[in-house]
Design a protein around this motif. Structure first.
Motif, PDB file in Angstrom:
ATOM      1  N   GLY A  50       0.810  -1.215   0.000  1.00  0.00           N
ATOM      2  CA  GLY A  50       0.000   0.000   0.000  1.00  0.00           C
ATOM      3  C   GLY A  50       0.840   1.259   0.000  1.00  0.00           C
ATOM      4  N   GLU A  51       2.139   1.139   0.275  1.00  0.00           N
ATOM      5  CA  GLU A  51       3.046   2.299   0.265  1.00  0.00           C
ATOM      6  C   GLU A  51       3.799   2.357  -1.056  1.00  0.00           C
ATOM      7  OE1 GLU A  51       4.031   2.212   5.060  1.00  0.00           O
ATOM      8  OE2 GLU A  51       5.648   1.849   3.633  1.00  0.00           O
ATOM      9  N   LEU A  52       4.214   3.559  -1.412  1.00  0.00           N
ATOM     10  CA  LEU A  52       5.044   3.705  -2.610  1.00  0.00           C
ATOM     11  C   LEU A  52       6.377   2.999  -2.406  1.00  0.00           C
ATOM     12  CD1 LEU A  52       4.548   7.450  -3.655  1.00  0.00           C
ATOM     13  CD2 LEU A  52       3.783   5.412  -4.896  1.00  0.00           C
ATOM     14  N   ALA A  53       6.847   2.354  -3.451  1.00  0.00           N
ATOM     15  CA  ALA A  53       8.152   1.710  -3.395  1.00  0.00           C
ATOM     16  C   ALA A  53       9.223   2.787  -3.310  1.00  0.00           C
ATOM     17  CB  ALA A  53       8.367   0.852  -4.638  1.00  0.00           C
ATOM     18  N   PRO A  54      10.163   2.668  -2.379  1.00  0.00           N
ATOM     19  CA  PRO A  54      11.246   3.649  -2.308  1.00  0.00           C
ATOM     20  C   PRO A  54      11.997   3.715  -3.643  1.00  0.00           C
ATOM     21  CG  PRO A  54      11.229   2.294  -0.335  1.00  0.00           C
ATOM     22  CD  PRO A  54      10.260   1.670  -1.299  1.00  0.00           C
ATOM     23  N   ALA A  55      12.269   4.928  -4.070  1.00  0.00           N
ATOM     24  CA  ALA A  55      12.960   5.143  -5.349  1.00  0.00           C
ATOM     25  C   ALA A  55      14.438   4.806  -5.210  1.00  0.00           C
ATOM     26  CB  ALA A  55      12.783   6.589  -5.794  1.00  0.00           C
ATOM     27  N   PHE A  56      14.995   4.278  -6.275  1.00  0.00           N
ATOM     28  CA  PHE A  56      16.432   4.035  -6.328  1.00  0.00           C
ATOM     29  C   PHE A  56      16.894   3.928  -7.777  1.00  0.00           C
ATOM     30  CE2 PHE A  56      14.770  -0.356  -6.097  1.00  0.00           C
ATOM     31  CZ  PHE A  56      15.472  -0.991  -7.110  1.00  0.00           C
ATOM     32  N   LYS A  57      18.192   4.032  -7.938  1.00  0.00           N
ATOM     33  CA  LYS A  57      18.826   3.843  -9.239  1.00  0.00           C
ATOM     34  C   LYS A  57      20.095   3.033  -8.988  1.00  0.00           C
ATOM     35  CE  LYS A  57      20.346   6.337 -13.340  1.00  0.00           C
ATOM     36  NZ  LYS A  57      20.528   7.667 -13.953  1.00  0.00           N
ATOM     37  N   LEU A  58      20.217   1.884  -9.656  1.00  0.00           N
ATOM     38  CA  LEU A  58      21.383   1.020  -9.508  1.00  0.00           C
ATOM     39  C   LEU A  58      21.913   0.599 -10.866  1.00  0.00           C
ATOM     40  CD1 LEU A  58      20.217  -1.397  -6.634  1.00  0.00           C
ATOM     41  CD2 LEU A  58      21.909   0.439  -6.460  1.00  0.00           C
ATOM     42  N   THR A  59      23.179   0.246 -10.884  1.00  0.00           N
ATOM     43  CA  THR A  59      23.836  -0.222 -12.099  1.00  0.00           C
ATOM     44  C   THR A  59      23.769  -1.739 -12.162  1.00  0.00           C
ATOM     45  OG1 THR A  59      25.331   1.666 -11.963  1.00  0.00           O
ATOM     46  CG2 THR A  59      26.011  -0.136 -13.394  1.00  0.00           C
ATOM     47  N   SER A  60      23.679  -2.237 -13.387  1.00  0.00           N
ATOM     48  CA  SER A  60      23.613  -3.680 -13.595  1.00  0.00           C
ATOM     49  C   SER A  60      24.961  -4.326 -13.300  1.00  0.00           C
ATOM     50  CB  SER A  60      23.194  -3.987 -15.031  1.00  0.00           C
ATOM     51  OG  SER A  60      24.188  -3.517 -15.925  1.00  0.00           O
ATOM     52  N   ILE A  61      24.957  -5.637 -13.242  1.00  0.00           N
ATOM     53  CA  ILE A  61      26.156  -6.404 -12.920  1.00  0.00           C
ATOM     54  C   ILE A  61      27.254  -6.207 -13.967  1.00  0.00           C
ATOM     55  CG2 ILE A  61      25.462  -8.570 -14.025  1.00  0.00           C
ATOM     56  CD1 ILE A  61      26.518  -9.978 -11.422  1.00  0.00           C
ATOM     57  N   ASP A  62      26.847  -5.890 -15.208  1.00  0.00           N
ATOM     58  CA  ASP A  62      27.850  -5.646 -16.259  1.00  0.00           C
ATOM     59  C   ASP A  62      28.379  -4.207 -16.227  1.00  0.00           C
ATOM     60  OD1 ASP A  62      25.852  -4.070 -17.396  1.00  0.00           O
ATOM     61  OD2 ASP A  62      25.551  -5.371 -19.123  1.00  0.00           O
ATOM     62  N   GLU A  63      27.861  -3.400 -15.303  1.00  0.00           N
ATOM     63  CA  GLU A  63      28.265  -2.005 -15.089  1.00  0.00           C
ATOM     64  C   GLU A  63      28.019  -1.109 -16.301  1.00  0.00           C
ATOM     65  OE1 GLU A  63      32.252  -1.880 -13.504  1.00  0.00           O
ATOM     66  OE2 GLU A  63      31.708  -3.145 -11.794  1.00  0.00           O
ATOM     67  N   LYS A  64      27.130  -1.529 -17.210  1.00  0.00           N
ATOM     68  CA  LYS A  64      26.860  -0.760 -18.425  1.00  0.00           C
ATOM     69  C   LYS A  64      25.486  -0.109 -18.421  1.00  0.00           C
ATOM     70  CE  LYS A  64      29.901  -3.616 -21.205  1.00  0.00           C
ATOM     71  NZ  LYS A  64      30.023  -4.582 -22.275  1.00  0.00           N
ATOM     72  N   THR A  65      24.552  -0.656 -17.669  1.00  0.00           N
ATOM     73  CA  THR A  65      23.180  -0.175 -17.706  1.00  0.00           C
ATOM     74  C   THR A  65      22.724   0.204 -16.314  1.00  0.00           C
ATOM     75  OG1 THR A  65      22.804  -1.799 -19.471  1.00  0.00           O
ATOM     76  CG2 THR A  65      20.860  -0.756 -18.524  1.00  0.00           C
ATOM     77  N   SER A  66      21.969   1.297 -16.231  1.00  0.00           N
ATOM     78  CA  SER A  66      21.367   1.709 -14.963  1.00  0.00           C
ATOM     79  C   SER A  66      19.871   1.454 -15.020  1.00  0.00           C
ATOM     80  CB  SER A  66      21.611   3.193 -14.704  1.00  0.00           C
ATOM     81  OG  SER A  66      22.962   3.417 -14.407  1.00  0.00           O
ATOM     82  N   TYR A  67      19.332   1.072 -13.895  1.00  0.00           N
ATOM     83  CA  TYR A  67      17.898   0.828 -13.773  1.00  0.00           C
ATOM     84  C   TYR A  67      17.365   1.682 -12.638  1.00  0.00           C
ATOM     85  CZ  TYR A  67      18.621  -3.204 -16.777  1.00  0.00           C
ATOM     86  OH  TYR A  67      18.935  -4.013 -17.835  1.00  0.00           O
ATOM     87  N   ALA A  68      16.184   2.254 -12.876  1.00  0.00           N
ATOM     88  CA  ALA A  68      15.577   3.121 -11.867  1.00  0.00           C
ATOM     89  C   ALA A  68      14.219   2.581 -11.449  1.00  0.00           C
ATOM     90  CB  ALA A  68      15.432   4.534 -12.418  1.00  0.00           C
ATOM     91  N   VAL A  69      13.909   2.796 -10.189  1.00  0.00           N
ATOM     92  CA  VAL A  69      12.617   2.441  -9.616  1.00  0.00           C
ATOM     93  C   VAL A  69      12.097   3.678  -8.910  1.00  0.00           C
ATOM     94  CG1 VAL A  69      11.459   1.042  -7.844  1.00  0.00           C
ATOM     95  CG2 VAL A  69      13.190   0.000  -9.329  1.00  0.00           C
ATOM     96  N   GLY A  70      10.810   3.909  -9.047  1.00  0.00           N
ATOM     97  CA  GLY A  70      10.187   5.042  -8.372  1.00  0.00           C
ATOM     98  C   GLY A  70       9.091   5.624  -9.233  1.00  0.00           C
ATOM     99  N   GLY A  71       7.875   5.592  -8.746  1.00  0.00           N
ATOM    100  CA  GLY A  71       6.747   6.156  -9.469  1.00  0.00           C
ATOM    101  C   GLY A  71       6.132   5.184 -10.457  1.00  0.00           C
ATOM    102  N   ALA A  72       5.271   5.736 -11.310  1.00  0.00           N
ATOM    103  CA  ALA A  72       4.536   4.932 -12.281  1.00  0.00           C
ATOM    104  C   ALA A  72       5.481   4.318 -13.310  1.00  0.00           C
ATOM    105  CB  ALA A  72       3.492   5.796 -12.977  1.00  0.00           C
ATOM    106  N   ARG A  73       5.056   3.157 -13.837  1.00  0.00           N
ATOM    107  CA  ARG A  73       5.869   2.442 -14.823  1.00  0.00           C
ATOM    108  C   ARG A  73       4.938   1.684 -15.766  1.00  0.00           C
ATOM    109  NH1 ARG A  73      10.088   0.321 -12.769  1.00  0.00           N
ATOM    110  NH2 ARG A  73      10.215  -1.403 -14.213  1.00  0.00           N
ATOM    111  N   ASP A  74       5.496   1.186 -16.867  1.00  0.00           N
ATOM    112  CA  ASP A  74       4.697   0.483 -17.869  1.00  0.00           C
ATOM    113  C   ASP A  74       4.304  -0.924 -17.445  1.00  0.00           C
ATOM    114  OD1 ASP A  74       4.844   2.667 -19.577  1.00  0.00           O
ATOM    115  OD2 ASP A  74       6.616   1.909 -20.625  1.00  0.00           O
ATOM    116  N   LYS A  75       5.142  -1.568 -16.640  1.00  0.00           N
ATOM    117  CA  LYS A  75       4.908  -2.951 -16.239  1.00  0.00           C
ATOM    118  C   LYS A  75       4.926  -3.088 -14.717  1.00  0.00           C
ATOM    119  CE  LYS A  75       7.400  -5.119 -20.121  1.00  0.00           C
ATOM    120  NZ  LYS A  75       8.519  -6.047 -20.411  1.00  0.00           N
ATOM    121  N   VAL A  76       4.304  -4.150 -14.261  1.00  0.00           N
ATOM    122  CA  VAL A  76       4.428  -4.552 -12.860  1.00  0.00           C
ATOM    123  C   VAL A  76       5.903  -4.919 -12.650  1.00  0.00           C
ATOM    124  CG1 VAL A  76       3.804  -6.392 -11.233  1.00  0.00           C
ATOM    125  CG2 VAL A  76       2.040  -5.310 -12.653  1.00  0.00           C
ATOM    126  N   LEU A  77       6.407  -4.738 -11.446  1.00  0.00           N
ATOM    127  CA  LEU A  77       7.815  -4.988 -11.155  1.00  0.00           C
ATOM    128  C   LEU A  77       7.972  -5.922  -9.964  1.00  0.00           C
ATOM    129  CD1 LEU A  77      10.889  -4.299 -11.465  1.00  0.00           C
ATOM    130  CD2 LEU A  77      10.448  -2.358  -9.927  1.00  0.00           C
TER     131      LEU A  77
END
Length: 187
Positions: A50-77
Motif C-alpha cells: 500500500g506504500e510507494l516503493a522507495p525510489a532508487f537507481k542502480l547499475t547492472s552487474i555488467d556495469e553498463k546499464t542503470s535501472y531506476a525504480v520510483g513512481g509509475a511504470r509500464d509494467k508490474v515490477l
C-alpha cells in the motif's frame, strides 16, 4: 562456616526475588513487546503493501546499464533482494527464471544483489551458474536494501504500475503462490 552459609542463603534469596519479580505472568506480553520497550516501538519491517516503493537507481552487474525504480511504470515490477551465499536464494532462482519467462511481457524483474554483504565475483558466478536472464543490479553500498528494510534473503516486492508495493515476500515461495500474487496485481 556459618557466615558462608548465611551469605549463600542471602544470594539465593536475592536471585529468587529477581526471578519472581521479572518472571512474565501468563498472558503477559514478552518483555521485547511491552509498551515502552524500544524494540516494541519500532515500526514493523517496511516498506509495507500500500506504500510507494522507495525510489532508487542502480547499475547492472555488467556495469553498463542503470535501472531506476520510483513512481509509475509500464509494467508490474518484482524486486528480488538476494546474495550468492544464500541457500534459499539458490532454491528460489529456478522459479524466478520460470516466472520471468512466463510473464516478461507484463512484468519486469530486477534481482538486486546485496553486494555490501556479498562479493561481485560471487554474484557473477551465481548469475552464470543459474543462467539468470533478467536484470541483475548491484547494491554495493547497501543503501537500497536499507531503504527496503531487508534483513534476510531472499526478500521480494511486487510493485504495481503506479509504483505501489502490493506484496512483500519473505523467503522462497512455491511458484503457484507467486503466480496467484502476480495475477492479482496484473488483473
Amino acid at each position: 562456616m556459618k557466615r558462608n552459609i548465611l551469605i549463600l542463603g542471602a544470594v539465593i534469596a536475592v536471585i529468587a526475588l529477581i526471578v519472581a519479580f521479572n518472571w512474565p505472568d501468563k498472558g503477559e506480553a514478552p518483555a521485547e513487546t511491552k509498551p515502552g520497550n524500544a524494540a516494541a516501538e519500532q515500526p514493523a519491517a517496511g516498506p509495507k503493501p500500500g506504500e510507494l516503493a522507495p525510489a532508487f537507481k542502480l547499475t547492472s552487474i555488467d556495469e553498463k546499464t542503470s535501472y531506476a525504480v520510483g513512481g509509475a511504470r509500464d509494467k508490474v515490477l518484482i524486486i528480488n533482494f538476494w546474495a550468492s551465499w544464500c541457500g534459499p536464494c539458490d532454491k528460489e532462482a529456478p522459479d524466478l527464471i520460470e516466472l520471468y519467462e512466463k510473464y516478461k511481457d507484463q512484468v519486469d524483474l530486477y534481482a538486486v544483489n546485496e553486494t555490501k554483504y556479498d562479493t561481485v565475483r560471487g554474484a557473477k558466478d551465481f548469475v552464470k551458474e543459474k543462467g539468470l536472464t533478467f536484470p541483475v543490479l548491484m547494491d554495493k553500498s547497501g543503501d537500497v536494501g536499507d531503504d527496503y528494510k531487508v534483513f534476510s534473503y531472499p526478500i521480494s516486492f511486487i510493485v504495481d504500475r503506479e509504483g505501489v508495493i502490493r506484496h512483500r515476500i519473505e523467503g522462497p515461495k512455491p511458484i503457484e503462490e507467486w503466480e496467484k500474487m502476480l495475477e492479482e496485481v496484473l488483473a
